[in-house]
Enzyme design. Sequence first.
Site, mmCIF file in Angstrom:
data_model
loop_
_atom_site.group_PDB
_atom_site.id
_atom_site.type_symbol
_atom_site.label_atom_id
_atom_site.label_comp_id
_atom_site.label_asym_id
_atom_site.label_seq_id
_atom_site.Cartn_x
_atom_site.Cartn_y
_atom_site.Cartn_z
ATOM 1 N N GLU A 61 0.880 -1.173 0.000
ATOM 2 C CA GLU A 61 0.000 0.000 0.000
ATOM 3 C C GLU A 61 0.913 1.218 0.000
ATOM 4 O O GLU A 61 1.424 1.621 1.049
ATOM 5 C CB GLU A 61 -0.894 -0.010 1.251
ATOM 6 C CG GLU A 61 -1.873 -1.172 1.308
ATOM 7 C CD GLU A 61 -3.112 -0.945 0.433
ATOM 8 O OE1 GLU A 61 -3.374 0.204 0.059
ATOM 9 O OE2 GLU A 61 -3.796 -1.936 0.122
ATOM 10 N N CYS A 118 -2.096 9.735 2.413
ATOM 11 C CA CYS A 118 -1.637 9.120 1.154
ATOM 12 C C CYS A 118 -2.567 9.400 -0.011
ATOM 13 O O CYS A 118 -2.139 9.419 -1.156
ATOM 14 C CB CYS A 118 -1.465 7.620 1.339
ATOM 15 S SG CYS A 118 -2.969 6.812 1.905
HETATM 16 P P1 NAD Z 1 8.165 4.724 5.003
HETATM 17 O O1 NAD Z 1 8.157 3.896 3.774
HETATM 18 O O2 NAD Z 1 9.334 5.592 5.254
HETATM 19 O O3 NAD Z 1 8.023 3.780 6.316
HETATM 20 C C1 NAD Z 1 7.013 2.811 6.425
HETATM 21 C C2 NAD Z 1 7.492 1.691 7.342
HETATM 22 O O4 NAD Z 1 8.663 1.111 6.786
HETATM 23 C C3 NAD Z 1 7.846 2.144 8.759
HETATM 24 O O5 NAD Z 1 7.337 1.204 9.669
HETATM 25 C C4 NAD Z 1 9.352 2.161 8.746
HETATM 26 O O6 NAD Z 1 9.892 1.815 10.005
HETATM 27 C C5 NAD Z 1 9.712 1.091 7.739
HETATM 28 N N1 NAD Z 1 10.970 1.387 7.040
HETATM 29 C C6 NAD Z 1 11.465 2.617 6.723
HETATM 30 N N2 NAD Z 1 12.636 2.483 6.064
HETATM 31 C C7 NAD Z 1 12.877 1.155 5.960
HETATM 32 C C8 NAD Z 1 13.934 0.381 5.381
HETATM 33 N N3 NAD Z 1 14.971 0.970 4.788
HETATM 34 N N4 NAD Z 1 13.859 -0.957 5.462
HETATM 35 C C9 NAD Z 1 12.806 -1.562 6.053
HETATM 36 N N5 NAD Z 1 11.784 -0.879 6.613
HETATM 37 C C10 NAD Z 1 11.817 0.459 6.573
HETATM 38 O O7 NAD Z 1 6.806 5.556 4.966
HETATM 39 P P2 NAD Z 1 6.315 6.653 5.991
HETATM 40 O O8 NAD Z 1 7.167 7.872 5.869
HETATM 41 O O9 NAD Z 1 6.118 6.050 7.308
HETATM 42 O O10 NAD Z 1 4.863 6.975 5.387
HETATM 43 C C11 NAD Z 1 4.674 7.836 4.337
HETATM 44 C C12 NAD Z 1 4.483 7.097 3.015
HETATM 45 O O11 NAD Z 1 3.501 6.078 3.176
HETATM 46 C C13 NAD Z 1 3.965 7.993 1.913
HETATM 47 O O12 NAD Z 1 4.574 7.628 0.701
HETATM 48 C C14 NAD Z 1 2.487 7.685 1.875
HETATM 49 O O13 NAD Z 1 1.861 7.960 0.654
HETATM 50 C C15 NAD Z 1 2.499 6.220 2.175
HETATM 51 N N6 NAD Z 1 1.225 5.796 2.716
HETATM 52 C C16 NAD Z 1 0.448 4.961 1.974
HETATM 53 C C17 NAD Z 1 -0.789 4.580 2.461
HETATM 54 C C18 NAD Z 1 -1.681 3.660 1.675
HETATM 55 O O14 NAD Z 1 -2.632 3.168 2.268
HETATM 56 N N7 NAD Z 1 -1.429 3.407 0.408
HETATM 57 C C19 NAD Z 1 -1.220 5.027 3.699
HETATM 58 C C20 NAD Z 1 -0.393 5.863 4.423
HETATM 59 C C21 NAD Z 1 0.828 6.244 3.927
#
Ligand code: NAD
Length: 416
Positions: free
Chosen positions: A173, A207
Site C-alpha cells: 500500500e 496518502c
Molecule cells: P516509510 O516507507 O518511510 O516507512 C514505512 C514503514 O517502513 C515504517 O514502519 C518504517 O519503520 C519502515 N521502514 C522505513 N525504512 C525502511 C527500510 N529501509 N527498510 C525496512 N523498513 C523500513 O513511509 P512513511 O514515511 O512512514 O509513510 C509515508 C508514506 O507512506 C507515503 O509515501 C504515503 O503515501 C504512504 N502511505 C500509503 C498509504 C496507503 O494506504 N497506500 C497510507 C499511508 C501512507
Amino acid sequence: MDPLADTLQRLREAFSAGRTRSPEFRAAQLKGLGRFLQENKQLLQEALAQDLHKATQLDSAFIRKEPFGLVLIIAPWNYPVNLTLVPLVGALAAGNCVVLKPSEFSRSTEKVLAEVLPRYLDQSCFAVVLGGPQETGQLLEHKFDYIFFTGSPRVGRIVMTAAAKHLTPVTLELGGKNPCYVDDDCDPQTVANRVAWFRYFNCGQTCVAPDYVLCSPHTRERLLPALQSAITRFYGEDPRRSPSLGRVVSDKHFRRLRGLLGCGRVAIGGQSDEDERYIAPTVLVDVQETEPVMQEEIFGPILPIVNVGSLDEAIDFINRREKPLALYAFSRSSQVVKRVLAQTSSGGFCGNDGFMHMTLASLPFGGVGASGMGSYHGKFSFDTFSHHRACLLRRPGLEKIYSIRYPPYSPRNLRM
Ligand code: NAD
C-alpha cells in the site's frame, strides 16, 4: 532493430489507444479464442500428446479460504492507529498469527501498541516488534507467509526484494502524486472547500490527498480566491493558532517540505516555523514539471496548481506519470468525469470529492503500478489475508467413468 522491443511497443500503443477496452472488443477476442480451440482441437491434442503425453478432464471444484500462517504487517506514521489496526483486523479474521511493526516516527502510538494492545490478544499468536529501518531490515530477513506493507514506494521496493528471497507474497500500500483535475464549468467555491479540506487535513500527510491541481489558467484565477476563503474559514486569519491544523511529524520531514516552498510562486500561505514544525496551508502557482514539488510526493500542506490547456492535455499529463493511488476529477458534466475515469489508471477514483471512496468498506482500497499492489478494507481484507485454496473432492466410486484418463491412449480407448 529489436523485434521484441518493437512488439512490446506495438502492444503498449494499442493499450494506450484504448483498443482493448470496449466490451465488444473483449467479446470478439474471447470468441476468437473459443474458435481457435474448437477449430484446432485435433492439432492441440496432437501437440499436447507430443509435448506432455497429456489428457484432461473437468470436474466440479470449490475454493477454501485458509490463513497464510505467520503474517508481518509494517505500518507508517501518518495514521498510526488506523493503518496498523485495520490490516490487523483482516489478518486476525482470516486466522493468521501476526507480527505488527508500527512506525518509529509515531512514538507515542508505537508505545501504546507495544505495551497495551498485546494484553487484549493471545500473545502466543501475536507480537509487536519495534524499530526503524535497521530493525525492520533484520525482521525482513526472516521468512513470513505474507507481508502487508504500508509506506513509501522506496521502502516498498526494499520490502518486496526481501520477500522475494522467501517467495513470500506481498500487499504493498504505497503513495505517489495524486492528480486532481478541475473543469472550467465547476463552481469554484465548492471545489475549493473540498480540495482545501482534503489537502490540509492531517497537515497534508494523507496518502490519498490531492497532490496537485490541474486546471486551465481561467479556472486557476477563480480557484485562488475561493481557496483563500476556504482556508480562512477552516483555520482562521492565523492558521498557526488553529487547533484544527496539524503539524509536520518530524524535523526531517519539516525541512524537506520547507524546501518545496521554494518551487514556483507562493500564491497563498508559504509561512513556516521550524520550532513548531508549522507550515501554513499553501498554494503554489507557476511551478515547472521539473521542480521537486512536481517530482516527489508532497505529503504536506502544500498544493501546486498546474495549468493545462484542455482536458486532453490534463489526461496526457496524468498518463505520462506513474499510476497514482487516487485520482480526482471535478466537473458538472458526468461525461467529463467519466472520460477522466476511462482514459486514465489509478488505485482508486473519486468524482467531485476527495478520498470519500476510501471510506466505503464495500470498495477495495489499494494502488496500482508504482502506487502499490493488492487491496484491503472490509471483506477485501479477509480475502487479502487468506490463501484461496483450489480444492476438488471426488467420490471414491465411479471408477468406470474416470478410467477414460488412464493410458494407454489408443483411439479405441478414448471412444469408450
Ligand atoms: P516509510 O516507507 O518511510 O516507512 C514505512 C514503514 O517502513 C515504517 O514502519 C518504517 O519503520 C519502515 N521502514 C522505513 N525504512 C525502511 C527500510 N529501509 N527498510 C525496512 N523498513 C523500513 O513511509 P512513511 O514515511 O512512514 O509513510 C509515508 C508514506 O507512506 C507515503 O509515501 C504515503 O503515501 C504512504 N502511505 C500509503 C498509504 C496507503 O494506504 N497506500 C497510507 C499511508 C501512507
